[in-house]
Design a protein around this motif. Sequence first.
Motif, PDB file in Angstrom:
ATOM      1  N   MET A   1      53.773  61.064  44.020  1.00  0.00           N
ATOM      2  CA  MET A   1      52.705  60.047  44.590  1.00  0.00           C
ATOM      3  C   MET A   1      52.783  58.979  43.468  1.00  0.00           C
ATOM      4  N   ARG A   2      53.322  57.657  44.134  1.00  0.00           N
ATOM      5  CA  ARG A   2      53.062  56.549  43.201  1.00  0.00           C
ATOM      6  C   ARG A   2      51.915  56.167  43.048  1.00  0.00           C
ATOM      7  N   HIS A   3      51.486  55.604  41.683  1.00  0.00           N
ATOM      8  CA  HIS A   3      50.312  55.125  41.398  1.00  0.00           C
ATOM      9  C   HIS A   3      50.188  53.673  41.582  1.00  0.00           C
ATOM     10  N   SER A   4      49.170  53.135  42.435  1.00  0.00           N
ATOM     11  CA  SER A   4      48.949  51.931  43.014  1.00  0.00           C
ATOM     12  C   SER A   4      48.017  51.269  41.961  1.00  0.00           C
ATOM     13  N   GLU A   5      47.240  51.959  41.445  1.00  0.00           N
ATOM     14  CA  GLU A   5      46.066  51.203  40.513  1.00  0.00           C
ATOM     15  C   GLU A   5      46.676  50.616  39.257  1.00  0.00           C
ATOM     16  N   HIS A   6      46.057  49.508  38.868  1.00  0.00           N
ATOM     17  CA  HIS A   6      46.537  48.828  37.910  1.00  0.00           C
ATOM     18  C   HIS A   6      45.106  48.543  36.829  1.00  0.00           C
ATOM     19  N   HIS A   7      45.025  49.592  35.976  1.00  0.00           N
ATOM     20  CA  HIS A   7      43.950  49.285  34.896  1.00  0.00           C
ATOM     21  C   HIS A   7      44.252  48.540  33.569  1.00  0.00           C
ATOM     22  N   ARG A   8      43.340  47.990  33.248  1.00  0.00           N
ATOM     23  CA  ARG A   8      43.485  46.912  31.965  1.00  0.00           C
ATOM     24  C   ARG A   8      42.850  47.419  30.788  1.00  0.00           C
ATOM     25  N   THR A   9      42.218  48.582  30.865  1.00  0.00           N
ATOM     26  CA  THR A   9      41.455  49.034  29.654  1.00  0.00           C
ATOM     27  C   THR A   9      42.305  49.119  28.438  1.00  0.00           C
ATOM     28  N   HIS A  10      43.721  49.348  28.704  1.00  0.00           N
ATOM     29  CA  HIS A  10      44.357  49.680  27.198  1.00  0.00           C
ATOM     30  C   HIS A  10      44.498  48.098  26.767  1.00  0.00           C
ATOM     31  N   THR A  12      42.181  46.068  26.079  1.00  0.00           N
ATOM     32  CA  THR A  12      40.917  45.401  25.225  1.00  0.00           C
ATOM     33  C   THR A  12      41.039  45.175  23.815  1.00  0.00           C
ATOM     34  N   GLY A  13      41.719  46.223  23.139  1.00  0.00           N
ATOM     35  CA  GLY A  13      41.735  45.944  21.684  1.00  0.00           C
ATOM     36  C   GLY A  13      42.423  44.566  21.293  1.00  0.00           C
ATOM     37  N   TRP A  14      43.722  44.182  21.668  1.00  0.00           N
ATOM     38  CA  TRP A  14      44.325  42.998  21.388  1.00  0.00           C
ATOM     39  C   TRP A  14      43.843  41.858  22.039  1.00  0.00           C
ATOM     40  N   LEU A  15      43.348  41.922  23.512  1.00  0.00           N
ATOM     41  CA  LEU A  15      42.805  41.131  24.271  1.00  0.00           C
ATOM     42  C   LEU A  15      41.667  40.498  23.627  1.00  0.00           C
ATOM     43  N   ARG A  16      40.474  41.234  23.063  1.00  0.00           N
ATOM     44  CA  ARG A  16      39.588  40.776  22.590  1.00  0.00           C
ATOM     45  C   ARG A  16      39.756  39.887  21.262  1.00  0.00           C
ATOM     46  N   ALA A  17      40.754  40.565  20.507  1.00  0.00           N
ATOM     47  CA  ALA A  17      41.158  39.863  19.268  1.00  0.00           C
ATOM     48  C   ALA A  17      41.581  38.248  19.530  1.00  0.00           C
ATOM     49  N   ALA A  18      42.569  38.356  20.610  1.00  0.00           N
ATOM     50  CA  ALA A  18      43.566  37.291  20.783  1.00  0.00           C
ATOM     51  C   ALA A  18      42.394  36.217  21.570  1.00  0.00           C
ATOM     52  N   VAL A  19      41.408  36.333  22.527  1.00  0.00           N
ATOM     53  CA  VAL A  19      40.515  35.647  22.976  1.00  0.00           C
ATOM     54  C   VAL A  19      39.577  35.034  21.970  1.00  0.00           C
ATOM     55  N   LEU A  20      39.138  35.891  21.072  1.00  0.00           N
ATOM     56  CA  LEU A  20      38.529  35.489  20.164  1.00  0.00           C
ATOM     57  C   LEU A  20      39.089  34.491  19.056  1.00  0.00           C
ATOM     58  N   GLY A  21      40.153  34.829  18.598  1.00  0.00           N
ATOM     59  CA  GLY A  21      40.896  34.074  17.768  1.00  0.00           C
ATOM     60  C   GLY A  21      41.460  32.597  18.307  1.00  0.00           C
ATOM     61  N   LEU A 190      40.143  31.174  31.849  1.00  0.00           N
ATOM     62  CA  LEU A 190      41.165  31.548  32.858  1.00  0.00           C
ATOM     63  C   LEU A 190      41.997  32.588  32.555  1.00  0.00           C
ATOM     64  N   LEU A 191      42.655  32.196  31.463  1.00  0.00           N
ATOM     65  CA  LEU A 191      43.818  33.247  31.239  1.00  0.00           C
ATOM     66  C   LEU A 191      43.322  34.678  30.656  1.00  0.00           C
ATOM     67  N   ALA A 192      42.107  34.581  29.936  1.00  0.00           N
ATOM     68  CA  ALA A 192      41.264  35.753  29.402  1.00  0.00           C
ATOM     69  C   ALA A 192      40.967  36.540  30.782  1.00  0.00           C
ATOM     70  N   ALA A 193      40.120  36.006  31.786  1.00  0.00           N
ATOM     71  CA  ALA A 193      39.906  36.408  32.933  1.00  0.00           C
ATOM     72  C   ALA A 193      41.118  37.342  33.761  1.00  0.00           C
ATOM     73  N   ARG A 194      41.916  36.647  33.802  1.00  0.00           N
ATOM     74  CA  ARG A 194      43.108  37.029  34.353  1.00  0.00           C
ATOM     75  C   ARG A 194      43.914  38.434  33.581  1.00  0.00           C
ATOM     76  N   ALA A 195      43.761  38.145  32.616  1.00  0.00           N
ATOM     77  CA  ALA A 195      44.473  39.159  31.797  1.00  0.00           C
ATOM     78  C   ALA A 195      43.641  40.561  31.645  1.00  0.00           C
ATOM     79  N   GLY A 196      42.166  40.245  31.813  1.00  0.00           N
ATOM     80  CA  GLY A 196      41.442  41.349  31.815  1.00  0.00           C
ATOM     81  C   GLY A 196      40.871  41.860  33.231  1.00  0.00           C
ATOM     82  N   GLY A 197      41.390  41.109  34.417  1.00  0.00           N
ATOM     83  CA  GLY A 197      40.712  41.677  35.745  1.00  0.00           C
ATOM     84  C   GLY A 197      39.505  41.150  35.875  1.00  0.00           C
ATOM     85  N   ALA A 198      39.060  40.205  35.201  1.00  0.00           N
ATOM     86  CA  ALA A 198      37.392  39.838  35.254  1.00  0.00           C
ATOM     87  C   ALA A 198      37.318  38.502  36.044  1.00  0.00           C
TER      88      ALA A 198
END
Length: 229
Positions: A1-10, A12-21, A190-198
């Motif tokens: 079965m094809r997995h249709s869900e797209h999670h973004r938890t993976h 969080t490490g680089w996204l937090r640092a990138a947004v903060l930077g 806007l970019l941070a929200a889109r990348a994190g799905g928020a």
Amino acid sequence: MRHSEHHRTHRTGWLRAAVLGANDGIVSTASLLLGVAAAGASTSTIVVAGVAGLVSGAMSMAAGEYVSVSTQADTERADLARESKELAANPHQEHAELKSIYVKRGLDESLATSVATQLMNHDALSAHARDELGISDTLAARPVQAAFASAATFAAGAAFPLLIVLMLPSAALMWGLAGSSLVFLALLGLLAARAGGAPVFPSVLRVTFWGALAMGLTATVGALIGVAV
């Protein structure tokens, strides 16, 4: 079965640092430039201050992220080492501990016992790391990744206000720099929200509000110092 869900938890490490930077790069550099400009400095002085702020800020972000995330990684390694010793010394107690975790999550005792037994037979340390300590490969601390992400995004964020200073005439510098920096911050939110799905609006509002506050306070201080000097 094809997995249709797209999670973004993976992410969080680089996204937090990138947004903060990036956020720090835009806010701190724009605030610095506005403060120096408000004090009556020349364009060349403002650019020198901005370049110095970019370089020192990027290095500070990299060092700070590496040190802080390394501390987290050290704590995780120490916990894993302690858990490994406990598994070797008292496997039955560790099994009971893991079973109780699954019972609290809603499994009945027999199923919880079976799950704990199978997971410990497969990889006891990973099972306890994930379900008892909350440590997983997805969310594990990565100091080098965080350092590079923070430094690179800080430099990228800081470059935008510097470019605005080079493009605008002196008469339009203050308002142009402040306005464009708020636009950059809104885009970052806007970019941070889109990348994190928020949700987009809270993210945009958050970064623009605090950015505007920082720039306003710094410009005020710069103007006061310029008058005093």
